[in-house]
Design an enzyme around this catalytic site. Structure first.
Site, PDB file in Angstrom:
ATOM      1  N   ASN A   1      -1.847   0.217   7.113  1.00 40.14           N
ATOM      2  CA  ASN A   1      -1.328  -1.072   7.592  1.00 40.14           C
ATOM      3  C   ASN A   1      -0.438  -1.770   6.557  1.00 40.14           C
ATOM      4  OD1 ASN A   1      -3.348  -1.812   5.864  1.00 40.14           O
ATOM      5  ND2 ASN A   1      -4.618  -2.819   7.386  1.00 40.14           N
TER       6      ASN A   1
ATOM      7  N   HIS B   1      -2.165  -5.412   1.788  1.00 39.56           N
ATOM      8  CA  HIS B   1      -3.497  -6.015   1.664  1.00 39.56           C
ATOM      9  C   HIS B   1      -3.338  -7.443   1.172  1.00 39.56           C
ATOM     10  CE1 HIS B   1      -7.707  -6.612   0.403  1.00 39.56           C
ATOM     11  NE2 HIS B   1      -7.168  -7.224  -0.640  1.00 39.56           N
TER      12      HIS B   1
ATOM     13  N   TYR C   1     -12.867  -1.766  -3.046  1.00 43.39           N
ATOM     14  CA  TYR C   1     -13.296  -1.834  -1.653  1.00 43.39           C
ATOM     15  C   TYR C   1     -14.809  -1.677  -1.492  1.00 43.39           C
ATOM     16  CZ  TYR C   1      -8.552  -1.784   0.326  1.00 43.39           C
ATOM     17  OH  TYR C   1      -7.276  -2.116   0.715  1.00 43.39           O
TER      18      TYR C   1
ATOM     19  N   GLU D   1     -10.416 -10.357  -6.863  1.00 45.57           N
ATOM     20  CA  GLU D   1      -9.389  -9.311  -6.801  1.00 45.57           C
ATOM     21  C   GLU D   1      -8.268  -9.529  -7.815  1.00 45.57           C
ATOM     22  OE1 GLU D   1      -8.238  -9.087  -2.664  1.00 45.57           O
ATOM     23  OE2 GLU D   1     -10.207  -8.345  -2.054  1.00 45.57           O
TER      24      GLU D   1
ATOM     25  N   LYS E   1       0.820  -1.223   0.000  1.00 48.18           N
ATOM     26  CA  LYS E   1       0.000   0.000   0.000  1.00 48.18           C
ATOM     27  C   LYS E   1       0.859   1.283   0.000  1.00 48.18           C
ATOM     28  CE  LYS E   1      -3.976  -2.048   2.346  1.00 48.18           C
ATOM     29  NZ  LYS E   1      -4.845  -1.880   3.526  1.00 48.18           N
TER      30      LYS E   1
END
Ligand code: CMP
Length: 140
Positions: free
Chosen positions: A114, A117, A51, A128, A11
């Site tokens: 974080n 993913h 998302y 995905e 990310k």
């Protein structure tokens, strides 16, 4: 056990901190093979669609903002039991709650930032991987 493929994203917070190499080395050391990879800058529409299951949640707007704030490293990883194995390697959403040695414990900054993913189920992995790499990437 059969080989599986799953989606893994480095990310924007981690790309910004020059962690792509260390994070990909870490997943390779854990037995995953990088089957596909592409550095990208997500559009708002891509982030919102990716998302979609979180639409309406209090953190959704900020999540889209964050995921479009800089480059992401999109990868498709392959291994035996890849989906569950990668979730274990990644750790809990909140780095503070993640087990020692997990990627989010090692690299994550906050519940939102974080660092990585990983698809959360076989169905998500299919959706995905297809979303970013096309149908062919599921079985090449
Ligand atoms: P990820 O595994 O990519 O799936 C959804 C993302 O939303 C998650 O990682 C975090 O980046 C973010 N997220 C989930 N829950 C929260 C929360 N409570 N507050 C802020 N961000 C969150």
């Amino acid at each position: 056990m059969a080989l599986e493929r799953t989606l893994f994203i480095v990310k924007p917070d981690a790309v910004r901190r020059n962690l792509i190499g260390r994070i990909l080395a870490s997943v390779e050391e854990r037995g995953f093979r990088v089957a596909e990879a592409r550095l990208a800058r997500l559009t708002r529409e891509e982030a919102q669609t990716f998302y979609a299951e979180h639409q309406g949640k209090p953190f959704f707007t900020d999540l889209v903002e964050y995921m479009t704030s800089g480059a992401v490293m999109l990868t498709c990883l392959e291994a035996e039991n890849a989906v569950a194995g990668l979730r274990e390697a990644v750790g809990a959403t909140d780095p503070a709650q993640s087990a020692p040695g997990t990627l989010r414990k090692l690299f994550g900054e906050s519940k939102q930032m974080n660092s990585v993913h990983a698809s959360d189920s076989q169905a998500s992995a299919e959706r995905e991987v297809k979303f970013f790499f096309g149908l062919a990437a599921l079985s090449r």
